[in-house]
Design a protein around this motif. Sequence first.
Motif, PDB file in Angstrom:
ATOM      1  N   GLY A 140      33.956  -9.996   6.153  1.00  0.00           N
ATOM      2  CA  GLY A 140      34.117 -11.065   7.131  1.00  0.00           C
ATOM      3  C   GLY A 140      35.536 -11.493   7.436  1.00  0.00           C
ATOM      4  O   GLY A 140      35.731 -12.454   8.179  1.00  0.00           O
ATOM      5  N   ARG A 183      39.246 -11.528   9.157  1.00  0.00           N
ATOM      6  CA  ARG A 183      39.710 -11.184  10.505  1.00  0.00           C
ATOM      7  C   ARG A 183      41.002 -10.386  10.418  1.00  0.00           C
ATOM      8  O   ARG A 183      42.001 -10.856   9.871  1.00  0.00           O
ATOM      9  CB  ARG A 183      39.915 -12.429  11.361  1.00  0.00           C
ATOM     10  N   ARG A 224      36.885  -8.916  13.416  1.00  0.00           N
ATOM     11  CA  ARG A 224      36.379  -9.374  12.131  1.00  0.00           C
ATOM     12  C   ARG A 224      35.757  -8.180  11.417  1.00  0.00           C
ATOM     13  O   ARG A 224      35.041  -7.400  12.026  1.00  0.00           O
ATOM     14  CB  ARG A 224      35.355 -10.487  12.338  1.00  0.00           C
ATOM     15  N   GLU A 226      39.654  -5.375  24.380  1.00  0.00           N
ATOM     16  CA  GLU A 226      38.912  -4.158  24.677  1.00  0.00           C
ATOM     17  C   GLU A 226      39.848  -3.098  25.233  1.00  0.00           C
ATOM     18  O   GLU A 226      39.723  -1.937  24.925  1.00  0.00           O
ATOM     19  CB  GLU A 226      37.823  -4.460  25.695  1.00  0.00           C
ATOM     20  N   GLN A 237      34.627   0.729  13.393  1.00  0.00           N
ATOM     21  CA  GLN A 237      33.626   0.097  14.218  1.00  0.00           C
ATOM     22  C   GLN A 237      34.212  -0.082  15.605  1.00  0.00           C
ATOM     23  O   GLN A 237      35.416  -0.063  15.782  1.00  0.00           O
ATOM     24  CB  GLN A 237      33.264  -1.264  13.641  1.00  0.00           C
ATOM     25  N   PRO A 238      33.350  -0.274  16.592  1.00  0.00           N
ATOM     26  CA  PRO A 238      33.866  -0.484  17.937  1.00  0.00           C
ATOM     27  C   PRO A 238      34.757  -1.717  18.008  1.00  0.00           C
ATOM     28  O   PRO A 238      34.685  -2.586  17.142  1.00  0.00           O
ATOM     29  CB  PRO A 238      32.591  -0.691  18.757  1.00  0.00           C
ATOM     30  N   THR A 287      34.038  -7.471  20.677  1.00  0.00           N
ATOM     31  CA  THR A 287      33.581  -7.794  22.017  1.00  0.00           C
ATOM     32  C   THR A 287      34.227  -9.082  22.485  1.00  0.00           C
ATOM     33  O   THR A 287      34.573  -9.930  21.695  1.00  0.00           O
ATOM     34  CB  THR A 287      32.064  -7.995  22.024  1.00  0.00           C
ATOM     35  N   PRO A 288      34.370  -9.228  23.778  1.00  0.00           N
ATOM     36  CA  PRO A 288      34.878 -10.502  24.268  1.00  0.00           C
ATOM     37  C   PRO A 288      33.884 -11.594  23.961  1.00  0.00           C
ATOM     38  O   PRO A 288      32.693 -11.346  23.822  1.00  0.00           O
ATOM     39  CB  PRO A 288      35.015 -10.276  25.779  1.00  0.00           C
ATOM     40  N   ARG A 289      34.402 -12.830  23.850  1.00  0.00           N
ATOM     41  CA  ARG A 289      33.514 -13.916  23.503  1.00  0.00           C
ATOM     42  C   ARG A 289      32.489 -14.157  24.595  1.00  0.00           C
ATOM     43  O   ARG A 289      32.756 -13.973  25.754  1.00  0.00           O
ATOM     44  CB  ARG A 289      34.321 -15.180  23.269  1.00  0.00           C
ATOM     45  N   GLY A 290      31.342 -14.612  24.194  1.00  0.00           N
ATOM     46  CA  GLY A 290      30.296 -14.904  25.146  1.00  0.00           C
ATOM     47  C   GLY A 290      28.962 -14.786  24.464  1.00  0.00           C
ATOM     48  O   GLY A 290      28.886 -14.544  23.272  1.00  0.00           O
ATOM     49  N   GLY A 291      27.910 -14.935  25.198  1.00  0.00           N
ATOM     50  CA  GLY A 291      26.588 -14.902  24.602  1.00  0.00           C
ATOM     51  C   GLY A 291      26.235 -13.515  24.129  1.00  0.00           C
ATOM     52  O   GLY A 291      26.694 -12.516  24.668  1.00  0.00           O
ATOM     53  N   GLU A 292      25.389 -13.471  23.088  1.00  0.00           N
ATOM     54  CA  GLU A 292      24.985 -12.182  22.570  1.00  0.00           C
ATOM     55  C   GLU A 292      24.191 -11.444  23.621  1.00  0.00           C
ATOM     56  O   GLU A 292      23.307 -12.013  24.246  1.00  0.00           O
ATOM     57  CB  GLU A 292      24.099 -12.358  21.325  1.00  0.00           C
ATOM     58  N   GLY A 293      24.532 -10.189  23.753  1.00  0.00           N
ATOM     59  CA  GLY A 293      23.751  -9.364  24.633  1.00  0.00           C
ATOM     60  C   GLY A 293      23.927  -9.680  26.101  1.00  0.00           C
ATOM     61  O   GLY A 293      23.267  -9.098  26.944  1.00  0.00           O
ATOM     62  N   PRO A 324      27.752   1.151  10.576  1.00  0.00           N
ATOM     63  CA  PRO A 324      27.548   0.622  11.918  1.00  0.00           C
ATOM     64  C   PRO A 324      26.656   1.483  12.794  1.00  0.00           C
ATOM     65  O   PRO A 324      25.830   0.975  13.536  1.00  0.00           O
ATOM     66  CB  PRO A 324      28.965   0.532  12.462  1.00  0.00           C
ATOM     67  N   SER A 327      17.178 -10.136  21.865  1.00  0.00           N
ATOM     68  CA  SER A 327      18.554  -9.803  22.258  1.00  0.00           C
ATOM     69  C   SER A 327      18.953  -8.405  21.817  1.00  0.00           C
ATOM     70  O   SER A 327      20.079  -7.981  22.069  1.00  0.00           O
ATOM     71  CB  SER A 327      19.534 -10.806  21.635  1.00  0.00           C
ATOM     72  N   GLY A 342      20.832  -5.925  23.876  1.00  0.00           N
ATOM     73  CA  GLY A 342      22.227  -6.188  24.210  1.00  0.00           C
ATOM     74  C   GLY A 342      23.197  -5.889  23.083  1.00  0.00           C
ATOM     75  O   GLY A 342      24.403  -6.068  23.240  1.00  0.00           O
ATOM     76  N   TRP A 398      26.961 -10.321  14.683  1.00  0.00           N
ATOM     77  CA  TRP A 398      26.124 -10.508  15.877  1.00  0.00           C
ATOM     78  C   TRP A 398      24.944 -11.428  15.545  1.00  0.00           C
ATOM     79  O   TRP A 398      24.660 -12.394  16.263  1.00  0.00           O
ATOM     80  CB  TRP A 398      25.636  -9.129  16.320  1.00  0.00           C
ATOM     81  N   ARG A 456      23.715 -20.370  17.022  1.00  0.00           N
ATOM     82  CA  ARG A 456      23.410 -20.988  18.331  1.00  0.00           C
ATOM     83  C   ARG A 456      21.962 -21.483  18.381  1.00  0.00           C
ATOM     84  O   ARG A 456      21.684 -22.569  18.885  1.00  0.00           O
ATOM     85  CB  ARG A 456      23.665 -19.986  19.453  1.00  0.00           C
ATOM     86  N   GLU A 475      34.276 -23.182  20.512  1.00  0.00           N
ATOM     87  CA  GLU A 475      33.550 -22.424  21.528  1.00  0.00           C
ATOM     88  C   GLU A 475      32.042 -22.510  21.290  1.00  0.00           C
ATOM     89  O   GLU A 475      31.264 -22.738  22.226  1.00  0.00           O
ATOM     90  CB  GLU A 475      34.007 -20.965  21.477  1.00  0.00           C
TER      91      GLU A 475
END
Lengths: 529, 193
Positions: free
Chosen positions: A325, A327, A341, A372, A382-383, A386-392, B6, B63, B66, B75, B82, B154
């Motif tokens: 975990g 960063r 992270r 990105e 690992q990839p 991701t940019p912040r925002g809602g999952e999926g 992963p 989800s 996604g 994730w 939330r 956030e």
Amino acid sequence: MTASCERWCALSDRATLGEALSLEEQGFLTDHVSECRPCAAEARAFAALSTALSEPSALHEPLALGDDSGSGQVRKLLRRAGSGLRARSTRLGVGALCVTLALGLLARRELTPKQELSASARVTFTSGAVEVDGEKARLDEALSVDNRLNVHAGRACLTFDSDIKTCLTGESVARIAELASARTLELRAGRVLASLAPQAAGRSFAIETSAGSVFAKGTLFAVEITATGATEVRLYQGTLLLRTRDGRELILHAREQASLGGALAARPLSDASNPEDTALAALTRLDSTRGATVLTVNATPAGSRVSLDGQALGEAPVSALVTDGRRLTVEHAGFAPVSERLWLDSTPSIARSYELVPLAALPLAANGALHEHASEPSADAQPAPTPRGGEGSGTGPASSAAETSSRARPAELLTRARALRASGRYREAAAVYRQLVSSYPRSDEARVSWVSLGELSLSELGDAEAALSCFESYLRGGGSLSQEARYGKIRALGKLHRVAEERAAIERFLVDYPKSVQSGSLRAKLESL
Amino acid sequence: MNAQKPKDHLELVALAAAGDAAARAALIARLQPRVRTVALAILGNRVDAEDATQSILIEILNSAAGFRGESLLGWADRIAARTAMRHARQRRVRATQSEPHADLDTLGRTGVDSFPEHEIPRPLVQYLAALPEARRVVLVLKHVMDYSIDEIAELTQTSPNTVKDRLLHAREQMRRLIRRDLSLSVAKRGGLS
């Protein structure tokens, strides 16, 4: 609550908010919690919280209050610490700097001499070019007596047993001289900083140089061989015994320094916040749990700086033992930084390779997805984050090209300004912020930029006049950052010595935000005006 | 399962998203303990936490399509935080409706003052339950889930300064409760001896 307890609480709160603490303050956190039951109980509570995700039972177990009724929890926490299951708490550079220190200290106090009988030494961190006996150093590998560590460039850390951490700076050469009860590191060149808890009876640690020896039982100190060949010893916590080759001895106390050889005499520490010692001390707090995941980070361009949870590790390549975990951030002036992270899932080792992208080459980005574009992780990585925002959630349905273009421009400028600021190019960042507020004065990005530009002007560019103007520009329209802007305005007025206006601004601020995080310091400031 | 890499996670979640029953069961088994801990810490009591855990797992499965191959735990943590916060908000709304004059600052806490002394030493979750909801959420996101101040801002849709403010107040409240219990514990021991 005693004054010491109040100080401990204030320092642990500061650490929780991510503020850097001086060596003296870190030492105080460790020392105080070892003798204060209420503060130790608090430390245990936050340590237990930090274990809850990996050990859900932590939430249900009675909190050890420091008397017999809760000693079981202490022992359980200590077992977790020893087995590495306490992953989350060991990575808390955050609020639990104090917790980690407290637990570390308690753990050490619980160790018995029997548990410590098998002395060992391991390399637990490297950055730059580090060799053991002429070969590239490998992390977590056991060292033997006479193994020679050569730090050509960067830094390296050795851990003796589990509780003696030593970190060496570039151009240092050291040899494992003894691994019995008196564990000894011979320093032949360079500088070493050692951090060790109180040792069990019959155990000690020493650093030898050509001028003499430094014996420690539980302390934080640095030994440096200077350009003239002299051995300088700086003591930050605890006590040390210094012994010269001709048998003279000196007891050194906290915040003193001395030269081994010549007139052996203690003198006050000339620089209690020696930057290199401070950096090495930070490295001694890195995880060194045997069997922890080995992280290796490579990056281009050369000179890219690597940090974990905001703690600088040095320039890539870097190898460190890490827990789940944390960063990871890689940055270089003029290039877009990358950050992710790390989730390890018990992997024994992970590698990351990044090719940072020059800021000038960044494509337009409406959503600030700088990372990105910036990262090129290796095949086993690992990839990218991701940019912040809602999952999926995707970026949503595409709007018309004209709409996208008109929205992208201020967003792009804001992204560019933030990236420049993150890479330390403050004047260039300020120029981009100014371009944004002048070109798109009505955009949301411009509104936010007034506060950012004000902070930049005040904190980094030393231009309080400009800062004041920025904060006032924001406050004319008001918004969700009004509190920050008003606090910035107060600081700017203070720098400009406009006392009456500063006082009035503070009084108004305290009326509107009486319970804010800044209110305590502002009340104190008000009294001093 | 812990040793999964992963790529394995990506495949597992992809299968779960496609409706594979075994994959959905495996994903739930993998995440349930962690998700339940997040829910309990944020909500402060077992009953609400169980409800929230079910919602979180459903949300995770919904989800799954996604999931882009980033960290599975990271994730899932975000979804768990939330969803648990949404449950807390809904609980607060219900409480406000039933007690229209309640003090907003005290809503969502159990009230440690009413805890019997014989429960000392108390489990940590009781201390969390004693905090007002807004402070507890920030404390949990910081100390349990190790999010940064900015990340918490956030997630909670507040400013970083508000997060800092709530975090410091939450820590101060925990501090007072722990010290009070320590005093009671010492007094009790003194009285028995």
